[in-house]
Design a protein around this motif. Structure first.
Motif, mmCIF file in Angstrom:
data_model
loop_
_atom_site.group_PDB
_atom_site.id
_atom_site.type_symbol
_atom_site.label_atom_id
_atom_site.label_comp_id
_atom_site.label_asym_id
_atom_site.label_seq_id
_atom_site.Cartn_x
_atom_site.Cartn_y
_atom_site.Cartn_z
ATOM 1 N N THR A 56 83.469 86.246 23.627
ATOM 2 C CA THR A 56 84.900 86.458 23.425
ATOM 3 C C THR A 56 85.502 86.845 24.769
ATOM 4 O O THR A 56 84.807 87.336 25.669
ATOM 5 N N THR A 57 86.782 86.653 24.908
ATOM 6 C CA THR A 57 87.462 86.994 26.155
ATOM 7 C C THR A 57 87.366 88.500 26.432
ATOM 8 O O THR A 57 87.130 88.917 27.567
ATOM 9 N N ALA A 58 87.504 89.298 25.371
ATOM 10 C CA ALA A 58 87.413 90.758 25.524
ATOM 11 C C ALA A 58 86.039 91.160 26.050
ATOM 12 O O ALA A 58 85.925 91.997 26.959
ATOM 13 N N ARG A 59 84.989 90.555 25.499
ATOM 14 C CA ARG A 59 83.619 90.884 25.935
ATOM 15 C C ARG A 59 83.384 90.430 27.376
ATOM 16 O O ARG A 59 82.739 91.136 28.161
ATOM 17 N N MET A 60 83.907 89.258 27.740
ATOM 18 C CA MET A 60 83.715 88.757 29.102
ATOM 19 C C MET A 60 84.396 89.682 30.117
ATOM 20 O O MET A 60 83.809 90.029 31.150
ATOM 21 N N PHE A 61 85.612 90.124 29.800
ATOM 22 C CA PHE A 61 86.300 91.053 30.688
ATOM 23 C C PHE A 61 85.545 92.384 30.781
ATOM 24 O O PHE A 61 85.449 92.974 31.855
ATOM 25 N N GLU A 62 85.009 92.835 29.650
ATOM 26 C CA GLU A 62 84.245 94.081 29.630
ATOM 27 C C GLU A 62 83.043 93.990 30.566
ATOM 28 O O GLU A 62 82.765 94.902 31.358
ATOM 29 N N LEU A 63 82.354 92.857 30.509
ATOM 30 C CA LEU A 63 81.183 92.620 31.348
ATOM 31 C C LEU A 63 81.570 92.599 32.831
ATOM 32 O O LEU A 63 80.915 93.234 33.666
ATOM 33 N N LEU A 64 82.641 91.884 33.161
ATOM 34 C CA LEU A 64 83.093 91.790 34.552
ATOM 35 C C LEU A 64 83.545 93.156 35.066
ATOM 36 O O LEU A 64 83.212 93.550 36.189
ATOM 37 N N ASP A 65 84.296 93.884 34.240
ATOM 38 C CA ASP A 65 84.773 95.212 34.653
ATOM 39 C C ASP A 65 83.614 96.175 34.897
ATOM 40 O O ASP A 65 83.647 96.976 35.842
ATOM 41 N N GLN A 66 82.578 96.076 34.072
ATOM 42 C CA GLN A 66 81.384 96.928 34.245
ATOM 43 C C GLN A 66 80.686 96.603 35.560
ATOM 44 O O GLN A 66 80.348 97.494 36.350
ATOM 45 N N GLN A 67 80.446 95.304 35.793
ATOM 46 C CA GLN A 67 79.671 94.884 36.956
ATOM 47 C C GLN A 67 80.409 95.120 38.274
ATOM 48 O O GLN A 67 79.780 95.290 39.313
ATOM 49 N N TYR A 68 81.740 95.119 38.218
ATOM 50 C CA TYR A 68 82.519 95.263 39.454
ATOM 51 C C TYR A 68 83.264 96.594 39.511
ATOM 52 O O TYR A 68 84.255 96.723 40.236
ATOM 53 N N ALA A 69 82.764 97.566 38.778
ATOM 54 C CA ALA A 69 83.331 98.919 38.862
ATOM 55 C C ALA A 69 83.194 99.418 40.306
ATOM 56 O O ALA A 69 82.136 99.274 40.922
ATOM 57 N N GLY A 70 84.268 99.958 40.858
ATOM 58 C CA GLY A 70 84.218 100.435 42.243
ATOM 59 C C GLY A 70 84.681 99.404 43.251
ATOM 60 O O GLY A 70 84.935 99.733 44.408
ATOM 61 N N TRP A 71 84.790 98.132 42.832
ATOM 62 C CA TRP A 71 85.322 97.090 43.709
ATOM 63 C C TRP A 71 86.854 97.083 43.569
ATOM 64 O O TRP A 71 87.399 97.547 42.569
ATOM 65 N N GLU A 72 87.503 96.512 44.563
ATOM 66 C CA GLU A 72 88.962 96.329 44.495
ATOM 67 C C GLU A 72 89.241 94.981 43.809
ATOM 68 O O GLU A 72 88.940 93.924 44.361
ATOM 69 N N VAL A 73 89.778 95.044 42.599
ATOM 70 C CA VAL A 73 90.033 93.809 41.846
ATOM 71 C C VAL A 73 91.371 93.219 42.292
ATOM 72 O O VAL A 73 92.422 93.848 42.144
ATOM 73 N N GLU A 74 91.322 92.017 42.877
ATOM 74 C CA GLU A 74 92.536 91.382 43.412
ATOM 75 C C GLU A 74 93.219 90.501 42.369
ATOM 76 O O GLU A 74 94.443 90.376 42.348
ATOM 77 N N GLN A 75 92.414 89.833 41.549
ATOM 78 C CA GLN A 75 92.982 88.982 40.489
ATOM 79 C C GLN A 75 92.152 89.169 39.227
ATOM 80 O O GLN A 75 90.919 89.186 39.281
ATOM 81 N N ARG A 76 92.846 89.249 38.085
ATOM 82 C CA ARG A 76 92.154 89.432 36.808
ATOM 83 C C ARG A 76 93.099 88.949 35.717
ATOM 84 O O ARG A 76 93.917 89.694 35.208
ATOM 85 N N PHE A 77 93.007 87.664 35.395
ATOM 86 C CA PHE A 77 93.920 87.125 34.384
ATOM 87 C C PHE A 77 93.245 86.006 33.589
ATOM 88 O O PHE A 77 92.173 85.513 33.961
ATOM 89 N N VAL A 78 93.886 85.628 32.496
ATOM 90 C CA VAL A 78 93.335 84.586 31.629
ATOM 91 C C VAL A 78 94.416 83.548 31.335
ATOM 92 O O VAL A 78 95.594 83.879 31.215
ATOM 93 N N LYS A 79 93.990 82.286 31.274
ATOM 94 C CA LYS A 79 94.920 81.194 30.985
ATOM 95 C C LYS A 79 94.284 80.284 29.930
ATOM 96 O O LYS A 79 93.144 79.837 30.123
ATOM 97 N N PRO A 80 94.979 80.023 28.816
ATOM 98 C CA PRO A 80 94.394 79.119 27.817
ATOM 99 C C PRO A 80 94.379 77.676 28.328
ATOM 100 O O PRO A 80 95.352 77.226 28.949
ATOM 101 N N LEU A 81 93.280 76.992 28.098
ATOM 102 C CA LEU A 81 93.138 75.588 28.520
ATOM 103 C C LEU A 81 92.820 74.720 27.303
ATOM 104 O O LEU A 81 92.142 75.158 26.376
#
Length: 234
Positions: A184-209
């Motif tokens: 799910t999109t929520a789970r994917m974002f959760e995974l990315l946020d966990q793995q990149y905690a402490g990094w400076e997030v420059e872009q974080r968005f979703v677009k339906p295709l």
């Protein structure tokens, strides 16, 4: 044939057909141009005298060629990893055509099996490739490797699909999507946020295709949430 093998067989057919039908940067397919997010990230590193880049799931060089071309005025390398022989063959051919073969390091490998050395890369790019590792656990491990493999002030650019659906248009029948990882999109974002905690997030968005593809010669509607996630190791 097990599910993973079946998916990889279908993906091979799809990509081989695309690479045979369209030339790199020829209008009419997704090979038409590099990903704008990758090119804008590259611009942030234009002052680097030496740039080390890893392109996971490089294909025939849609993003690798312009990255390598930027190295003509300095030095560096673009390590290109892809599972398909057809992709690596064409990548090598295009690198000669574009005069950048000295900057391209081609690796025929499953990206899951490819070892990312610690502190090796300024930029790691993974466009529509990480959803093709074998499981959610494998995805987590790969993200950890990407994290460790990135130099200080380096960046990761991830474009990945979630909430993927495939529907046969003739029968309006829901199919098992030909993607190994489908979160799910929520789970994917959760995974990315966990793995990149402490990094400076420059872009974080979703677009339906939504677009039409062919599976076993029949038209299929593929829909997904396309996540763009760019983070810098500060």
């Amino acid at each position: 044939m097990d599910r993973i093998a079946n998916i990889r067989s279908e993906e091979k057919k799809y990509h081989d057909d695309c690479y045979d039908t369209y030339d790199l940067f020829e209008p009419g397919s997704w090979l038409h141009r590099p990903v704008a997010t990758v090119i804008s990230l590259l611009e942030e590193y234009k002052e680097r005298e030496y740039l080390s880049v890893l392109d996971l799931g490089s294909g025939i060089g849609r993003n690798s060629m312009p990255i390598a071309e930027s190295l003509k005025y300095r030095d560096g390398k673009v390590v290109c990893v892809d599972l398909l022989e057809s992709a690596i063959d064409k990548l090598n051919s295009y690198s000669k055509e574009f005069g950048v073969e000295q900057y391209i390091v081609a690796r025929l490998s499953d990206i899951e099996q490819f070892n990312i050395e610690a502190d090796e890369y300024d930029i790691i790019v993974a466009v529509s490739s990480l959803e093709h590792v074998s499981s959610e656990q494998a995805l987590e491990r790969k993200l950890q490797e990407m994290n460790a493999g990135t130099k200080r002030n380096g960046a990761n650019c991830i474009i990945i699909a979630s909430n993927i659906r495939e529907v046969n248009l003739a029968q309006e029948e829901e199919l098992d999507p030909m993607f190994e990882v489908n979160l799910t999109t929520a789970r994917m974002f959760e995974l990315l946020d966990q793995q990149y905690a402490g990094w400076e997030v420059e872009q974080r968005f979703v677009k339906p295709l939504e677009y039409e593809i062919s599976r076993k010669g029949e038209p299929v509607r593929l829909t997904s949430d396309c996540i763009t996630f760019v983070a810098k190791k500060s």
